[in-house]
Design a protein around this motif. Structure first.
Motif, PDB file in Angstrom:
ATOM      1  N   GLN A   5       0.833  -1.198   0.000  1.00 36.11           N
ATOM      2  CA  GLN A   5       0.000   0.000   0.000  1.00 36.11           C
ATOM      3  C   GLN A   5       0.869   1.250   0.000  1.00 36.11           C
ATOM      4  OE1 GLN A   5      -2.244  -0.936   3.525  1.00 36.11           O
ATOM      5  NE2 GLN A   5      -4.081  -1.438   2.333  1.00 36.11           N
ATOM      6  N   ASN A   6       1.927   1.232   0.782  1.00 33.71           N
ATOM      7  CA  ASN A   6       2.843   2.356   0.842  1.00 33.71           C
ATOM      8  C   ASN A   6       3.477   2.597  -0.532  1.00 33.71           C
ATOM      9  OD1 ASN A   6       4.365   4.440   2.042  1.00 33.71           O
ATOM     10  ND2 ASN A   6       6.058   3.039   2.436  1.00 33.71           N
ATOM     11  N   GLU A   7       3.844   1.499  -1.213  1.00 34.76           N
ATOM     12  CA  GLU A   7       4.446   1.606  -2.542  1.00 34.76           C
ATOM     13  C   GLU A   7       3.449   2.208  -3.535  1.00 34.76           C
ATOM     14  OE1 GLU A   7       5.643  -1.977  -5.043  1.00 34.76           O
ATOM     15  OE2 GLU A   7       7.506  -1.440  -4.015  1.00 34.76           O
ATOM     16  N   LYS A  20       9.432  14.308  -3.248  1.00 28.91           N
ATOM     17  CA  LYS A  20       9.822  13.424  -2.149  1.00 28.91           C
ATOM     18  C   LYS A  20       9.420  11.970  -2.454  1.00 28.91           C
ATOM     19  CE  LYS A  20      10.373  16.544   1.660  1.00 28.91           C
ATOM     20  NZ  LYS A  20      11.792  16.689   1.575  1.00 28.91           N
ATOM     21  N   ALA A  21       8.305  11.770  -3.121  1.00 34.73           N
ATOM     22  CA  ALA A  21       7.879  10.419  -3.495  1.00 34.73           C
ATOM     23  C   ALA A  21       8.856   9.832  -4.525  1.00 34.73           C
ATOM     24  CB  ALA A  21       6.460  10.435  -4.051  1.00 34.73           C
ATOM     25  N   ASP A  27      15.468   6.002  -3.857  1.00 42.24           N
ATOM     26  CA  ASP A  27      16.263   5.495  -2.734  1.00 42.24           C
ATOM     27  C   ASP A  27      16.052   3.995  -2.552  1.00 42.24           C
ATOM     28  OD1 ASP A  27      17.331   7.980  -2.208  1.00 42.24           O
ATOM     29  OD2 ASP A  27      16.004   8.410  -0.504  1.00 42.24           O
ATOM     30  N   ALA A  28      14.818   3.551  -2.714  1.00 37.83           N
ATOM     31  CA  ALA A  28      14.488   2.134  -2.516  1.00 37.83           C
ATOM     32  C   ALA A  28      15.108   1.243  -3.586  1.00 37.83           C
ATOM     33  CB  ALA A  28      12.975   1.951  -2.499  1.00 37.83           C
ATOM     34  N   TYR A  29      15.271   1.771  -4.803  1.00 39.81           N
ATOM     35  CA  TYR A  29      15.711   0.930  -5.922  1.00 39.81           C
ATOM     36  C   TYR A  29      17.088   1.265  -6.467  1.00 39.81           C
ATOM     37  CZ  TYR A  29      11.115  -1.094  -5.877  1.00 39.81           C
ATOM     38  OH  TYR A  29       9.992  -1.762  -5.487  1.00 39.81           O
TER      39      TYR A  29
END
Length: 189
Positions: A5-7, A20-21, A27-29
């Protein structure tokens, strides 16, 4: 809120232009995209190719429709950038040493065992590098990155059956190339 859901929320916000999104997704990938680039194009060009892939991800986030996991879509975009780079330039041989880092020497190993393990790592690396690119790519995606057959299919843009076939052919070839090790260790059938 769970990770999925956060993704999804991050993707919606990034598609709406929330910086920021975008940063959170990158940052995650970022490290995963870099690792994929290292494996597909070699370390010499990996940083530039990974940067190009991350830029492409930012530019293309609007085309993500949520029909697959974000990670699958990211890998597909990054793999396409890597494949395009390879079309333009002959790839260097890529060391897979980092993928075998978890198999670090056991302090209790004697020098002979350590030498045998190191030789095996080198031989496996060389065997994977000697595979045709289409087979090496599926080994990297499925075996080293842990993608499912379906995710590999989506990343490579080919049917699941083709992924399975390529992986099967790769394993047959790897068995041939590494049969000496299998015989020495008693693993040969």
């Amino acid at each position: 809120m769970n990770i999925l859901q956060n993704e999804r929320q991050l993707v919606k916000e990034a598609q709406a232009g929330n910086r920021k999104a975008f940063e959170a997704i990158l940052d995650a990938y970022e490290s995963r995209v870099y690792n994929l680039a290292c494996r597909m194009v070699g370390t010499r060009d990996a940083e530039d190719v990974a940067q190009d892939a991350l830029i492409e991800i930012c530019k293309s986030i609007g085309s993500f429709r949520g029909k697959s996991a974000l990670s699958t879509w990211v890998y597909r975009v990054a793999a396409n950038v890597c494949l395009e780079h390879r079309r333009r330039k002959r790839p260097e041989l890529v060391s897979l040493e980092d993928d075998f880092a978890e198999y670090k020497a056991d302090p209790s190993d004697d020098p002979v065992t350590l030498a045998v393990k190191n030789q095996l790592k080198s031989d496996v690396d060389a065997a994977i590098q000697s595979l045709p690119v289409i087979h090496r790519d599926v080994v990297v995606l499925h075996e080293l990155l842990g993608l499912t057959y379906q995710e590999c299919s989506e990343v490579l843009g080919c049917p699941v059956g083709t992924v399975k076939s390529r992986l099967s052919h790769a394993f047959v070839r790897l068995r041939e190339l590494l049969k000496e090790h299998a015989a020495e260790s008693g693993l040969e059938r």
